[in-house]
Enzyme design. Structure first.
Site, PDB file in Angstrom:
ATOM      1  N   ASP A 243       0.848  -1.191   0.000  1.00  0.00           N
ATOM      2  CA  ASP A 243       0.000   0.000   0.000  1.00  0.00           C
ATOM      3  C   ASP A 243       0.884   1.241   0.000  1.00  0.00           C
ATOM      4  O   ASP A 243       1.804   1.361   0.837  1.00  0.00           O
ATOM      5  CB  ASP A 243      -0.915  -0.001   1.225  1.00  0.00           C
ATOM      6  N   GLU A 285      -4.839   2.388  -4.248  1.00  0.00           N
ATOM      7  CA  GLU A 285      -3.376   2.462  -4.229  1.00  0.00           C
ATOM      8  C   GLU A 285      -2.759   1.203  -3.626  1.00  0.00           C
ATOM      9  O   GLU A 285      -1.586   1.192  -3.248  1.00  0.00           O
ATOM     10  CB  GLU A 285      -2.915   3.696  -3.437  1.00  0.00           C
TER      11      GLU A 285
END
Length: 366
Positions: A243, A285
């Site tokens: 992440d 993301e």
């Protein structure tokens, strides 16, 4: 006088008999040729149906080769070459050789195939040792083929491959054979076009349009497959959950255009590092990487390499360097669990441990 007249009549009758016999022989030959052509055209009509039975390019290639060998039995071998998109080379897609011919490893097209590729037209060579269009020395050293036919395979207006029939003796083929090969190539081109379009559609369905990584749905399917394979073979399987740090702040400050650019560059780094691994955009993301036959230690080493590469990447936006950092959680089978869903939960939990520990780090335990 009557005897002489009878002999003349008998001679005349014999000549007429011979003429009729020759005429019948010509008619029989014509019927045989017509039947042979009818059989060929009938087989060609069925080819379109046969070629539509599969959308797999590999299966289609072998089907094209086998049908071509049936229609043109005078050939000693039949080869299908397709153009590689990246290199532009002609690589062997399928081949078939008759019994008795010496089997040689053929992996790419020869000067005959490239001639067809360049000129976009069919080629027939009655004797490779005497054809002035080609370098005799190259022909002699490249193969023992004496005669051949090559037809181009087209897709979207460009030649994407060649279909070649070889013979070890000279003058094995005539113009009728070439017309038949052209007809097969036309049908094959249509089938190959459908197969290529189907593959592109499949790629669009399993690839993220922005990053080019796999989508989450396809990634989970591959995870289930590799999980089953790992249980059967007792091979390790490692999962990385990644992440980007402070990505929302980057989006809010620089805009979504810059955010998309950051995601794209991150995907490039990941693709450059994973090798045979399976990388996907898990959502937003967040990225996921599956490493079949890799241990927890190997997964942590790769995760650290990705983290370092991203932290060292300098992205300049409006004369300002945008810092890129990523947190990664690593879990492995069988070290952590034997369950695929639990593997995801463990990797996800370690990802948040990395976040809570200060971000921009790898967590592979706990």
């Amino acid at each position: 006088g009557e005897i002489i007249a009878c002999n003349l009549e008998m001679e005349k009758g014999g000549n007429e008999k011979n003429d009729i016999g020759l005429a019948f022989k010509e008619i029989g030959t014509g019927i045989s040729v017509s039947f042979e052509k009818y059989t060929s055209y009938y087989n060609l009509r069925n080819l379109a149906t046969d070629f539509s039975t599969t959308l797999s390019l590999q299966e289609l290639g072998q089907l094209i080769i086998s049908k071509t060998a049936e229609l043109i039995p005078r050939g000693a071998s039949c080869l299908l070459f397709l153009v590689e998109q990246e290199s532009g080379n002609l690589s062997l897609a399928a081949s078939e050789r008759v019994e008795g011919e010496e089997r040689k490893k053929v992996r790419s097209g020869t000067l005959f195939d490239f001639w067809v590729l360049r000129n976009r037209q069919s080629l027939i060579v009655t004797d490779t040792q005497k054809d002035f269009r080609f370098d005799l020395e190259k022909v002699q050293t490249s193969s023992e083929i004496r005669s051949l036919m090559v037809s181009p395979l087209a897709h979207e207006g460009r030649v994407v491959g060649t279909l070649r029939v070889n013979s070890l003796r000279s003058s094995a083929f005539d113009t009728d054979d070439l017309r038949l090969l052209d007809a097969v190539s036309t049908l094959a081109s249509s089938a190959i076009s459908n197969s290529i379009l189907f593959q592109k559609t499949q790629e669009l369905a399993i690839r993220d349009s922005l990053t080019g990584l796999y989508v989450q749905r396809y990634f989970l399917e591959r995870l289930n497959e590799e999980h089953k394979r790992g249980l059967l073979t007792k091979a390790p399987l490692t999962l990385l959950m990644c992440d980007l740090d402070h990505f929302k702040e980057c989006n809010d400050r620089y805009g979504h255009g810059v955010g998309d650019f950051v995601l794209t560059k991150t995907a490039e780094i990941i693709l450059g590092k994973v090798g045979d691994g399976i990388a996907a955009r898990y959502g937003g993301e967040e990225f996921s990487i599956l490493l079949p036959k890799s241990s927890l230690k190997e997964g942590c080493v790769l995760a650290e390499a990705i983290r370092v590469a991203l932290s060292e990447m300098k992205l300049m936006i409006r004369r300002e360097v945008i810092p890129i950092a990523i947190s990664i959680g690593v879990a492995s089978m069988p070290e952590d669990t034997l369950d695929s869903e639990e593997l995801i939960r463990i990797a996800d939990r370690r990802l948040y441990q990395a976040k809570n520990s200060g971000r921009n780090r790898v967590c592979g335990e706990g």
